[in-house]
Design a protein around this motif. Structure first.
Motif, PDB file in Angstrom:
ATOM      1  N   VAL A  90       2.553 -67.569  -9.298  1.00  0.00           N
ATOM      2  CA  VAL A  90       2.622 -65.704  -9.201  1.00  0.00           C
ATOM      3  C   VAL A  90       1.172 -65.194  -9.045  1.00  0.00           C
ATOM      4  O   VAL A  90       0.085 -66.055  -9.056  1.00  0.00           O
ATOM      5  N   GLY A  91       1.124 -64.080  -8.237  1.00  0.00           N
ATOM      6  CA  GLY A  91      -0.115 -63.375  -8.218  1.00  0.00           C
ATOM      7  C   GLY A  91      -0.767 -63.682  -6.726  1.00  0.00           C
ATOM      8  O   GLY A  91      -1.882 -63.141  -6.434  1.00  0.00           O
ATOM      9  N   ILE A  92      -0.148 -64.733  -6.040  1.00  0.00           N
ATOM     10  CA  ILE A  92      -0.762 -65.166  -4.786  1.00  0.00           C
ATOM     11  C   ILE A  92      -0.623 -64.130  -3.791  1.00  0.00           C
ATOM     12  O   ILE A  92       0.081 -63.668  -3.600  1.00  0.00           O
ATOM     13  N   GLY A  93      -1.934 -63.996  -3.037  1.00  0.00           N
ATOM     14  CA  GLY A  93      -1.983 -62.807  -2.093  1.00  0.00           C
ATOM     15  C   GLY A  93      -2.428 -61.412  -2.466  1.00  0.00           C
ATOM     16  O   GLY A  93      -2.332 -60.384  -1.963  1.00  0.00           O
ATOM     17  N   ARG A  94      -2.586 -61.389  -3.930  1.00  0.00           N
ATOM     18  CA  ARG A  94      -2.699 -60.121  -4.788  1.00  0.00           C
ATOM     19  C   ARG A  94      -4.097 -59.803  -4.790  1.00  0.00           C
ATOM     20  O   ARG A  94      -4.399 -58.724  -5.501  1.00  0.00           O
ATOM     21  N   THR A  95      -4.949 -60.417  -4.524  1.00  0.00           N
ATOM     22  CA  THR A  95      -6.639 -60.256  -4.914  1.00  0.00           C
ATOM     23  C   THR A  95      -7.167 -59.377  -3.825  1.00  0.00           C
ATOM     24  O   THR A  95      -8.389 -59.010  -4.192  1.00  0.00           O
ATOM     25  N   GLY A  96      -6.641 -58.966  -2.766  1.00  0.00           N
ATOM     26  CA  GLY A  96      -7.171 -58.460  -1.662  1.00  0.00           C
ATOM     27  C   GLY A  96      -7.004 -58.813  -0.317  1.00  0.00           C
ATOM     28  O   GLY A  96      -6.384 -59.926  -0.233  1.00  0.00           O
ATOM     29  N   LEU A 132      -9.212 -54.158  14.297  1.00  0.00           N
ATOM     30  CA  LEU A 132     -10.008 -53.472  13.227  1.00  0.00           C
ATOM     31  C   LEU A 132     -11.364 -53.214  13.891  1.00  0.00           C
ATOM     32  O   LEU A 132     -11.742 -52.117  13.773  1.00  0.00           O
ATOM     33  N   ILE A 133     -11.878 -54.374  14.246  1.00  0.00           N
ATOM     34  CA  ILE A 133     -13.361 -54.155  14.757  1.00  0.00           C
ATOM     35  C   ILE A 133     -13.557 -53.197  15.712  1.00  0.00           C
ATOM     36  O   ILE A 133     -14.571 -52.413  15.730  1.00  0.00           O
ATOM     37  N   ASN A 134     -12.572 -53.212  16.727  1.00  0.00           N
ATOM     38  CA  ASN A 134     -12.701 -52.388  17.680  1.00  0.00           C
ATOM     39  C   ASN A 134     -12.537 -50.988  17.552  1.00  0.00           C
ATOM     40  O   ASN A 134     -13.014 -50.054  18.374  1.00  0.00           O
ATOM     41  N   GLN A 135     -12.002 -50.532  16.167  1.00  0.00           N
ATOM     42  CA  GLN A 135     -11.928 -49.260  15.856  1.00  0.00           C
ATOM     43  C   GLN A 135     -13.253 -48.704  14.982  1.00  0.00           C
ATOM     44  O   GLN A 135     -13.228 -47.676  14.828  1.00  0.00           O
ATOM     45  N   LEU A 136     -13.946 -49.817  14.729  1.00  0.00           N
ATOM     46  CA  LEU A 136     -15.142 -49.312  14.067  1.00  0.00           C
ATOM     47  C   LEU A 136     -16.295 -48.533  14.975  1.00  0.00           C
ATOM     48  O   LEU A 136     -16.084 -48.484  16.281  1.00  0.00           O
ATOM     49  N   THR A 137     -16.989 -47.576  14.260  1.00  0.00           N
ATOM     50  CA  THR A 137     -17.942 -46.908  14.945  1.00  0.00           C
ATOM     51  C   THR A 137     -18.941 -47.917  15.095  1.00  0.00           C
ATOM     52  O   THR A 137     -19.089 -49.101  14.615  1.00  0.00           O
ATOM     53  N   ASP A 207     -16.029 -51.074   1.527  1.00  0.00           N
ATOM     54  CA  ASP A 207     -16.091 -50.231   2.677  1.00  0.00           C
ATOM     55  C   ASP A 207     -15.032 -51.000   3.764  1.00  0.00           C
ATOM     56  O   ASP A 207     -14.158 -50.627   4.357  1.00  0.00           O
ATOM     57  N   ILE A 208     -15.102 -52.445   3.516  1.00  0.00           N
ATOM     58  CA  ILE A 208     -14.046 -53.387   4.452  1.00  0.00           C
ATOM     59  C   ILE A 208     -12.541 -52.729   3.942  1.00  0.00           C
ATOM     60  O   ILE A 208     -11.713 -52.614   4.794  1.00  0.00           O
ATOM     61  N   ASP A 209     -12.352 -52.792   2.653  1.00  0.00           N
ATOM     62  CA  ASP A 209     -11.069 -52.353   2.158  1.00  0.00           C
ATOM     63  C   ASP A 209     -10.636 -50.851   2.800  1.00  0.00           C
ATOM     64  O   ASP A 209      -9.585 -50.627   3.265  1.00  0.00           O
ATOM     65  N   LYS A 210     -11.402 -49.927   2.691  1.00  0.00           N
ATOM     66  CA  LYS A 210     -11.508 -48.771   3.113  1.00  0.00           C
ATOM     67  C   LYS A 210     -10.954 -48.606   4.697  1.00  0.00           C
ATOM     68  O   LYS A 210      -9.941 -47.941   5.124  1.00  0.00           O
ATOM     69  N   GLU A 211     -11.739 -49.257   5.586  1.00  0.00           N
ATOM     70  CA  GLU A 211     -11.742 -49.412   6.862  1.00  0.00           C
ATOM     71  C   GLU A 211     -10.327 -49.929   7.109  1.00  0.00           C
ATOM     72  O   GLU A 211      -9.450 -49.600   8.239  1.00  0.00           O
ATOM     73  N   ILE A 212      -9.607 -50.636   6.476  1.00  0.00           N
ATOM     74  CA  ILE A 212      -8.580 -51.467   6.686  1.00  0.00           C
ATOM     75  C   ILE A 212      -7.097 -50.647   6.333  1.00  0.00           C
ATOM     76  O   ILE A 212      -6.416 -50.255   7.342  1.00  0.00           O
ATOM     77  N   LYS A 213      -7.625 -49.883   5.311  1.00  0.00           N
ATOM     78  CA  LYS A 213      -6.417 -48.977   4.728  1.00  0.00           C
ATOM     79  C   LYS A 213      -6.260 -47.800   5.559  1.00  0.00           C
ATOM     80  O   LYS A 213      -5.338 -47.135   5.727  1.00  0.00           O
ATOM     81  N   GLN A 214      -7.450 -47.271   6.188  1.00  0.00           N
ATOM     82  CA  GLN A 214      -7.524 -46.130   6.854  1.00  0.00           C
ATOM     83  C   GLN A 214      -7.415 -46.535   8.453  1.00  0.00           C
ATOM     84  O   GLN A 214      -7.467 -45.399   9.337  1.00  0.00           O
ATOM     85  N   SER A 215      -7.317 -47.618   8.796  1.00  0.00           N
ATOM     86  CA  SER A 215      -7.055 -47.939  10.038  1.00  0.00           C
ATOM     87  C   SER A 215      -5.674 -47.218  10.877  1.00  0.00           C
ATOM     88  O   SER A 215      -4.807 -47.021  10.163  1.00  0.00           O
TER      89      SER A 215
END
Length: 270
Positions: A90-96, A132-137, A207-215
Motif C-alpha cells: 500500500v501507499g506505492i506511488g503516493r510520495t510525489g 515539461l522542460i520545454n514549458q519552463l522559462t 518548485d518542481i511540484d508546482k511546475e508539474i501541477k500548473q503545466s
C-alpha cells in the motif's frame, strides 16, 4: 494494430492480443514506437497471466526488481500494489511525482503496468518530462539545469543530474523523485559546487511540484479499465498515483496493480 492519440502524451493501442504470439515485425514496431509516444496503452487485453506479463516485459530487456515484496505477488519480479495491505503493498506511488528507480546508478528503462482488479476510482497520472522542460522559462530551465539530486534509498546512494539528455532520443528529460531526493548539489563538478541549504532544497522540490501541477495540459490521468496494459518509457515520463488510489476498499472497491521494471543500461549524465 491501430493507434489512437489521447492528447500530447501516449496512444491507445487496439487490434492486438498480447496473450498470443506477436509477429516479429509488430514487436519491433512496438519497441521503436515506445520512444516516440512514451506511453503505449494496450486496450481490451482481458486477463493476462503473470508469466505472460514477464515475457512481455523481457521484450525490452532484463527484469530488475528492487521493489517491496508481497506474499500475494504471483512472482518475485512483479510488484503487487493495492489499497488493501493483505492483497498488496500500500501507499506505492503516493510520495510525489517521480520516475522509478531514480535512486540506483542506472534507473529503470521501462515500466509495465497491468491492473488486475480495477477500482471505481483512482487513476495513474503521467507527464512527458521533455514537454515539461520545454514549458519552463529560460531562467527556470537554467536553474534546474544547474542542479544534481542526491538519492538515498534501501542502502543505495547516487547523485544524478536533474536535467540530462535521454539516452535514446537525446531529448532533455529529468531524473527525480520528489519523495526521496534528500539534497541537491549546485554546479556539481564546477568551481561553484555546493550543497543547497535545507530551505533551498525544500524550495526546489516545491518548485518542481508546482511546475508539474500548473503545466498547461501536460498531465494525462489514466482511468483504468478492465484489460488495460501500459508500457511506459520510464526515462521520459514522470508519474504519480492519484490520492483516490488509496481510498478504502469499502469506498472504491479493490485495487490491484502489477508492475514490472526493466534494468537500466545508462547512468544519467550531462
Amino acid at each position: 494494430m491501430e493507434y489512437r492519440s489521447i492528447g500530447q502524451l501516449g496512444v491507445e493501442v487496439r487490434g492486438i492480443d498480447l496473450k498470443k504470439t506477436v509477429p516479429g515485425n509488430i514487436l519491433e514496431k512496438i519497441k521503436k514506437d515506445i520512444h516516440e509516444h512514451k506511453l503505449l496503452i494496450f486496450k481490451d487485453q482481458g486477463e493476462i497471466p503473470a508469466e505472460r506479463i514477464l515475457e512481455i516485459s523481457r521484450w525490452f530487456g532484463e527484469l530488475d526488481s528492487k521493489h517491496k515484496k508481497h506474499k500475494r505477488s504471483p512472482h518475485p519480479d512483479i510488484l503487487r500494489v493495492s489499497n488493501d495491505s493483505t492483497e498488496g503493498c500500500v501507499g506505492i506511488g503516493r510520495t510525489g511525482w517521480h520516475i522509478d528507480g531514480s535512486f540506483i546508478e542506472k534507473p529503470f528503462r521501462f515500466c509495465i503496468f497491468n491492473m488486475v482488479s480495477v477500482p471505481r476510482e483512482g487513476s495513474t497520472a503521467f507527464i512527458s518530462l521533455n514537454d515539461l522542460i520545454n514549458q519552463l522559462t529560460p531562467e527556470k530551465r537554467e536553474q534546474w539545469n544547474s542542479l544534481h539530486g542526491i538519492f538515498r534509498q534501501d542502502g543505495y546512494e547516487n547523485i544524478h543530474p536533474l536535467i540530462y539528455p535521454h539516452p535514446v532520443t537525446c531529448q532533455p528529460t529529468m531524473c527525480f523523485n520528489l519523495g526521496n531526493m534528500e539534497e541537491f548539489m549546485f554546479d556539481f563538478g564546477g568551481k561553484d559546487e555546493r550543497f543547497l541549504k535545507n530551505d533551498e532544497t525544500e524550495d526546489a522540490l516545491k518548485d518542481i511540484d508546482k511546475e508539474i501541477k500548473q503545466s498547461n495540459g501536460l498531465i494525462y490521468k489514466h482511468k483504468w479499465e478492465e484489460g488495460d496494459l501500459i508500457i511506459c518509457d520510464n526515462l521520459a515520463v514522470g508519474h504519480e498515483a492519484t490520492p483516490e488510489t488509496q481510498y478504502p476498499v469499502s469506498q472504491i472497491g479493490l485495487r490491484i496493480l502489477h508492475r514490472t521494471t526493466i534494468k537500466g543500461v545508462n547512468t544519467p549524465s550531462k
